[in-house]
Scaffold this active site. Structure first.
Site, PDB file in Angstrom:
ATOM      1  CG  ASP A  37      43.308  41.086  42.242  1.00  0.00           C
ATOM      2  OD1 ASP A  37      43.319  40.093  41.527  1.00  0.00           O
ATOM      3  OD2 ASP A  37      43.324  42.215  41.593  1.00  0.00           O
ATOM      4  CG  HIS A 176      40.389  42.814  46.169  1.00  0.00           C
ATOM      5  ND1 HIS A 176      39.296  43.058  45.487  1.00  0.00           N
ATOM      6  CD2 HIS A 176      41.782  43.093  45.788  1.00  0.00           C
ATOM      7  CE1 HIS A 176      39.964  44.142  44.861  1.00  0.00           C
ATOM      8  NE2 HIS A 176      41.258  43.962  44.807  1.00  0.00           N
TER       9      HIS A 176
END
Length: 215
Positions: A37, A176
């Site tokens: 992400d 991430h």
């Protein structure tokens, strides 16, 4: 091994609140989906891509539209290297704090740059009205495990344990490619990949049927 940790795994009530969202793949095969992400950014994403190439793994990157606009060549690398991409809104907006129309417009703006029917709402939080509208246009992809690599108070070893203590067949795992996660990510991700392979897991993308269902 811990049986459940709401900081890492989604609570059952949350999964029932968003029943059309994809929280986990079929557990029939010993496979997991790696997802990332918040990118793409030049400080972190190229390192992730090189590691995935080395390990011969394809992943799904849920991109922030603003980052894609800033770094179109890096976004193109994601596609050129065979990875999936998904929409993570244009400005990383949290649905609960954003009026519906503003949120929908933000997702649509990101879609102009990302062009994917896969959508992961930041923080996994949406109003019911937002969920109903967006799930008719997108396949919402949530998670089975959050590594929590973005937490500065966690060590890379703890991030590894967050994944390995809870992984199971079909797990959708979130890391991430962001500045906040960079330190933990670069130490933990190679270890997680090595450990998963040693335990016999293979890596897969979000299956085509989910993408078609959202088309």
């Amino acid at each position: 091994m811990l049986r459940f940790d709401p900081r890492i795994q989604p609570p059952v009530l949350l999964t029932r609140y968003f029943p059309k969202a994809l929280w986990r793949l079929s557990g029939k095969q010993k496979q997991v989906a790696l997802t990332f992400d918040d990118g793409p950014i030049p400080e972190v994403t190229p390192w992730v891509l090189d590691l995935l190439d080395k390990e011969q793994i394809k992943a799904c990157f849920f991109c922030v539209g603003e980052n894609v606009k800033r770094h179109p060549e890096l976004f193109q690398q994601l596609r050129d290297r065979g990875h999936q991409v998904g929409n993570h809104t244009f400005n990383h907006l949290q649905g609960l704090r954003t009026p519906d129309e503003e949120y929908f417009n933000n997702v649509e703006l990101a879609g102009k740059f990302i062009q994917s029917r896969l959508l992961r709402p930041p923080h996994g939080l949406l109003k019911k009205s937002q969920y109903k509208a967006l799930s008719s246009q997108y396949q919402l992809v949530m998670w089975d495990i959050i590594s929590r690599d973005y937490r500065s108070d966690l060590t890379p070893e703890k991030v590894v344990n967050n994944v390995m203590n809870f992984v199971r067949s079909g797990s959708i795992i979130i890391f991430h490619d962001s500045l906040k996660a960079q330190k933990n990510l670069k130490e933990a991700l190679p270890v997680v990949i090595k450990n998963l392979k040693q335990k016999g897991y293979t890596f897969t993308l979000i299956p085509e049927e989910y993408q078609k269902a959202a088309s």
